[in-house]
Design a protein around this motif. Structure first.
Motif, PDB file in Angstrom:
ATOM      1  N   CYS A 184      50.007  48.047  45.499  1.00  6.86           N
ATOM      2  CA  CYS A 184      50.106  47.720  44.442  1.00  6.86           C
ATOM      3  C   CYS A 184      50.834  48.064  43.309  1.00  6.86           C
ATOM      4  O   CYS A 184      49.918  49.605  43.067  1.00  6.86           O
ATOM      5  CB  CYS A 184      49.448  46.275  43.613  1.00  6.86           C
ATOM      6  N   ARG A 224      51.144  46.623  39.852  1.00  2.00           N
ATOM      7  CA  ARG A 224      51.508  46.006  39.266  1.00  2.00           C
ATOM      8  C   ARG A 224      51.435  46.410  37.891  1.00  2.00           C
ATOM      9  O   ARG A 224      51.219  45.523  36.461  1.00  2.00           O
ATOM     10  CB  ARG A 224      51.277  44.414  39.775  1.00  2.00           C
ATOM     11  N   CYS A 225      50.485  46.770  37.645  1.00  2.00           N
ATOM     12  CA  CYS A 225      49.276  47.539  36.398  1.00  2.00           C
ATOM     13  C   CYS A 225      49.464  49.207  36.989  1.00  2.00           C
ATOM     14  O   CYS A 225      49.489  50.111  37.595  1.00  2.00           O
ATOM     15  CB  CYS A 225      48.523  47.099  35.698  1.00  2.00           C
ATOM     16  N   LEU A 243      46.664  51.076  36.400  1.00  2.00           N
ATOM     17  CA  LEU A 243      45.854  51.694  37.528  1.00  2.00           C
ATOM     18  C   LEU A 243      46.008  52.232  38.254  1.00  2.00           C
ATOM     19  O   LEU A 243      45.218  52.454  38.971  1.00  2.00           O
ATOM     20  CB  LEU A 243      44.810  50.750  36.975  1.00  2.00           C
ATOM     21  N   GLY A 244      47.240  51.252  38.771  1.00  2.00           N
ATOM     22  CA  GLY A 244      47.730  51.954  40.186  1.00  2.00           C
ATOM     23  C   GLY A 244      48.590  53.559  40.383  1.00  2.00           C
ATOM     24  O   GLY A 244      48.620  54.196  41.752  1.00  2.00           O
ATOM     25  N   LYS A 301      41.114  45.609  40.932  1.00  2.00           N
ATOM     26  CA  LYS A 301      40.507  46.597  42.752  1.00  2.00           C
ATOM     27  C   LYS A 301      40.828  47.587  42.074  1.00  2.00           C
ATOM     28  O   LYS A 301      40.932  48.321  43.115  1.00  2.00           O
ATOM     29  CB  LYS A 301      41.924  45.835  43.258  1.00  2.00           C
ATOM     30  N   VAL A 337      46.702  40.619  34.990  1.00  2.00           N
ATOM     31  CA  VAL A 337      47.450  41.138  36.043  1.00  2.00           C
ATOM     32  C   VAL A 337      47.352  41.428  37.554  1.00  2.00           C
ATOM     33  O   VAL A 337      47.899  40.413  38.601  1.00  2.00           O
ATOM     34  CB  VAL A 337      48.241  42.598  35.586  1.00  2.00           C
ATOM     35  N   TYR A 380      45.002  38.696  42.939  1.00  2.00           N
ATOM     36  CA  TYR A 380      44.352  39.178  43.678  1.00  2.00           C
ATOM     37  C   TYR A 380      43.261  37.778  44.532  1.00  2.00           C
ATOM     38  O   TYR A 380      42.856  37.788  45.461  1.00  2.00           O
ATOM     39  CB  TYR A 380      44.409  40.250  43.618  1.00  2.00           C
TER      40      TYR A 380
END
Ligand code: SF4
Length: 269
Positions: free
Chosen positions: A71, A73-74, A76-77, A142, A168, A172
């Motif tokens: 992921c 999606r934000c 942090l990834g 996560k 976001v 999950y």
């Protein structure tokens, strides 16, 4: 006879306190002399006022883990070393939910593996008689929220996740809850509690009581009981909180035993 029973009970409680590193000065009057708080009456679901998330489609645990690990999606990834999906049994009867991964978790790809995690393991073992493989442990987000995302190798670089990052990533966690269907959720600390219950009060005000996590928030078949308690990191900073945490875990133990029909064995399948 009564005196002998009281002596045995006091010795038992002190042994547990020693295991949790509760020193005598943290137990004014002695823990045995202090009755455990009665479980509070269950209150209407505080989370009912939280913004509802749409129920999410089911997928297998493996597929969901793969999705999280890739992921982006934000933001942090883009800076994490590892996405930290969760650890434990997908059939666990109790799910522990923390805030987000820190330095150690980012490096090892597993939640609660630093000093906080060691303390959580100790609490699970000592009070509940459970291993981390028999419960499920996950976080609200996560990936590791960092003050300076360009330097994942620096210590003391942690920060709480932002509301946007939480919004976001939260689906999950909801999908994990829907797949595991735990009998109850224990939120660890203020952030996880505020997110899941939609409340503003601090953890010291709302811990130690059962709440309800409504089924419409995770697309499940039934509401789930939710018990807020302190984050293990708070216990490391302030050992006086261990006694309250111990009381919360006794409430959890009673719940799990009643759910299992009084059995004392592991609660996970
Ligand atoms: S924090 Fe959550 S939403 Fe953001 S990249 Fe990581 S897994 Fe994806």
């Amino acid at each position: 006879m009564k005196k002998a029973l009281a002596r045995d009970l006091a010795a038992h409680i002190r042994r547990i306190d020693e295991e949790l590193h509760l020193s005598p000065h943290e137990l004014p009057g002695g823990a045995a002399a202090r009755p455990l708080k009665k479980p509070a009456a269950r209150r209407p679901a505080a989370a009912a006022s939280a913004p509802a998330s749409a129920p999410v489609p089911a997928s297998s645990f493996g597929e969901l883990e793969k999705e999280v690990k890739s992921c982006r999606r934000c933001a942090l990834g883009s800076h994490r070393l590892n996405a930290v999906f969760g650890v434990g049994s997908p059939k666990a009867r109790v799910m522990f939910v923390g805030e987000g991964p820190g330095f150690q978790e980012d490096h090892q790809g597993e939640p609660f593996v630093g000093r906080s995690g060691q303390l959580l393991d100790k609490i699970l073992d000592t009070v509940l008689g459970l291993k981390r493989s028999e419960v499920y442990i996950a976080n609200i987000v996560k990936c590791h929220p960092m003050v300076n995302p360009d330097n994942p190798e620096s210590h003391g670089n942690d920060r709480p996740p932002s509301p946007e990052e939480i919004a976001v990533c939260r689906p999950y966690l909801e999908r994990q809850i829907a797949l595991i269907k735990p009998g109850c959720i224990v939120t660890l600390g203020s952030v996880a509690t505020k997110v899941l219950l939609g409340v503003e009060e601090g953890i010291s005000k709302i811990r130690g009581k059962w709440y309800v996590y409504p089924r419409n928030l995770f697309g499940g078949d039934a509401d789930i009981k939710l018990l807020p308690t302190y984050h293990p990191a708070a216990l490391l900073r302030n050992p006086k909180l261990k006694l309250d945490t111990w009381e919360d875990m006794k409430m959890l133990k009673s719940f799990l035993e009643s759910e299992a029909g009084g059995g004392a064995g592991p609660m996970a399948g």
